[in-house]
Design a protein around this motif. Structure first.
Motif, PDB file in Angstrom:
ATOM      1  N   ARG A  91       1.130  -1.216   0.539  1.00  0.00           N
ATOM      2  CA  ARG A  91       0.157  -0.086   0.369  1.00  0.00           C
ATOM      3  C   ARG A  91       0.775   1.242  -0.064  1.00  0.00           C
ATOM      4  O   ARG A  91       0.187   2.453  -0.043  1.00  0.00           O
ATOM      5  N   THR A 109      -2.121   4.911   0.397  1.00  0.00           N
ATOM      6  CA  THR A 109      -3.771   4.361   0.061  1.00  0.00           C
ATOM      7  C   THR A 109      -3.914   3.443   0.762  1.00  0.00           C
ATOM      8  O   THR A 109      -2.923   1.965   1.464  1.00  0.00           O
ATOM      9  N   ASP A 110      -5.341   3.408   1.244  1.00  0.00           N
ATOM     10  CA  ASP A 110      -6.368   2.216   1.337  1.00  0.00           C
ATOM     11  C   ASP A 110      -6.723   1.333   0.814  1.00  0.00           C
ATOM     12  O   ASP A 110      -6.228   1.847  -0.316  1.00  0.00           O
ATOM     13  N   ASN A 165     -11.647  -1.725   4.512  1.00  0.00           N
ATOM     14  CA  ASN A 165     -11.017  -1.149   4.851  1.00  0.00           C
ATOM     15  C   ASN A 165     -10.279  -1.614   6.679  1.00  0.00           C
ATOM     16  O   ASN A 165      -9.023  -1.306   7.201  1.00  0.00           O
ATOM     17  N   PHE A 168      -7.278  -3.741   6.639  1.00  0.00           N
ATOM     18  CA  PHE A 168      -6.228  -2.890   6.614  1.00  0.00           C
ATOM     19  C   PHE A 168      -5.762  -2.612   7.993  1.00  0.00           C
ATOM     20  O   PHE A 168      -4.557  -2.078   8.636  1.00  0.00           O
ATOM     21  N   LEU A 169      -5.955  -1.644   8.487  1.00  0.00           N
ATOM     22  CA  LEU A 169      -6.541  -0.720   9.352  1.00  0.00           C
ATOM     23  C   LEU A 169      -5.601  -1.387  10.402  1.00  0.00           C
ATOM     24  O   LEU A 169      -4.888  -1.498  11.642  1.00  0.00           O
ATOM     25  N   THR A 172      -2.293  -3.639  10.043  1.00  0.00           N
ATOM     26  CA  THR A 172      -1.311  -3.358   8.423  1.00  0.00           C
ATOM     27  C   THR A 172      -1.106  -1.528   9.416  1.00  0.00           C
ATOM     28  O   THR A 172       0.231  -1.595  10.112  1.00  0.00           O
ATOM     29  N   TYR A 204     -15.684   4.112   8.174  1.00  0.00           N
ATOM     30  CA  TYR A 204     -15.421   3.805   6.564  1.00  0.00           C
ATOM     31  C   TYR A 204     -16.787   3.010   7.108  1.00  0.00           C
ATOM     32  O   TYR A 204     -17.678   2.901   7.275  1.00  0.00           O
TER      33      TYR A 204
END
Length: 322
Positions: A91, A109-110, A165, A168-169, A172, A204
């Motif tokens: 990313r 980026t997400d 998303n 991902f948060l 990561t 989100y």
């Protein structure tokens, strides 16, 4: 160290606006932020109790939206760890010079295409004689006008697939998901995540227009519900459009008011600071489709524009592709 300790907080946002001067007037006259600097097509604004040089950068652009959301790492070592994780996840964009007040910044980026910056070095706000507070543990003087907004509280992004998303948060950057909306078909329509003991920092929600990279709103913390009620009268006198509220969300129990700034971006004033997530093993709250259909905490039905309006608008994106 676990990744959950590597992100300190949301540090700052870049907000795009096609009406720079009018947006600056909104942020100063209504929200009570203070102009602390300018760049080429940019204006830097500071919320009165933000310890960093500035809270928001307003950037002239052909349409509204969010340019970049900055996160501060807890240490140089934490920054190195998270950069490695972002690169491993594919990313990363790469390093860039930070804007005024911020050191080297790693861009990424997400999964939905929103741009972020991760940094550690930050210039602290130094009040001048016109803004020097009486209390030494306060960044700036309490504003005499506007709401006033104390600090940046959270960002709510629109995304095609909120669960991507969310993951991902979590995986990561080490975020914790505290609440989410799960529809009857099992899909996730909204996620609320935190890096701190606040109940949420990044949100989100599903973009019902099927678009990517858009903003739902940015939110500023007010000291009390009374400040938000006062903001309604200030908005009335200043001609600020009130979309919905004041009322109380069921999710996260946030007392809220939503308005639009002149560039078209939705802004929330919220009072959520009393509700903290102190449990390290917090059990995520899932809200069902039927529960959300009941509306907000005290029965206010969610206004239709809350599900459709975002920046940039669909028309803005279509014009960008012409």
């Amino acid at each position: 160290m676990a990744p959950g300790h590597d992100i300190a907080h949301i540090g700052h946002v870049q907000l795009l606006t096609p009406t720079l001067d009018e947006s600056v007037a909104f942020f100063t006259d209504f929200l009570g932020l203070r102009v602390v600097g300018e760049g080429a097509g940019e204006v830097y604004l500071h919320a009165w109790d933000d310890y960093q040089h500035h809270t928001v950068t307003l950037r002239a652009h052909r349409h509204g939206g969010i340019g970049r959301t900055h996160l501060r790492a807890t240490s140089p070592e934490a920054l190195t760890r998270r950069v490695a994780a972002l690169e491993a996840a594919g990313r990363g964009i790469g390093w860039a010079d930070g804007e005024s007040g911020f050191g080297p910044t790693y861009l990424f980026t997400d999964p939905d295409g929103h741009e972020f910056g991760l940094y550690y070095e930050a210039q602290w706000y130094e009040a001048d004689d016109d803004d020097r507070p009486s209390l030494k543990n306060q960044a700036g003087a309490y504003p005499s006008g506007g709401v006033p907004a104390r600090r940046l509280d959270h960002v709510n992004f629109l995304g095609r697939t909120p669960v991507d998303n969310r993951d991902f948060l979590e995986q990561t950057l080490g975020a914790m998901t505290t609440e989410q909306i799960v529809l009857n078909d099992g899909s996730v329509a909204g996620t609320w995540t935190t890096f701190t003991n606040k109940s949420y920092d990044l949100v989100y929600t599903r973009d019902n227009l099927g678009l990517s990279g858009r903003l739902h709103h940015i939110a500023f913390a007010a000291d009390s519900r009374a400040d938000i009620l006062r903001a309604c009268d200030v908005a009335l006198d200043q001609g600020v459009f009130i979309e919905t509220g004041p009322h109380k969300h069921a999710i996260q129990q946030t007392f809220f008011l939503y308005v639009y700034e002149p560039g078209g971006n939705r802004i929330e004033l919220c009072n959520a600071g009393a509700r903290l997530i102190l449990a390290p093993d917090w059990k995520r709250i899932d809200w069902s489709e039927a529960e959300r259909a009941k509306g907000q905490a005290w029965g206010l039905k969610t206004i239709e524009s809350f599900h459709t309006h975002g920046t940039p608008t669909a028309e803005d994106l279509a014009r960008s592709q012409d």
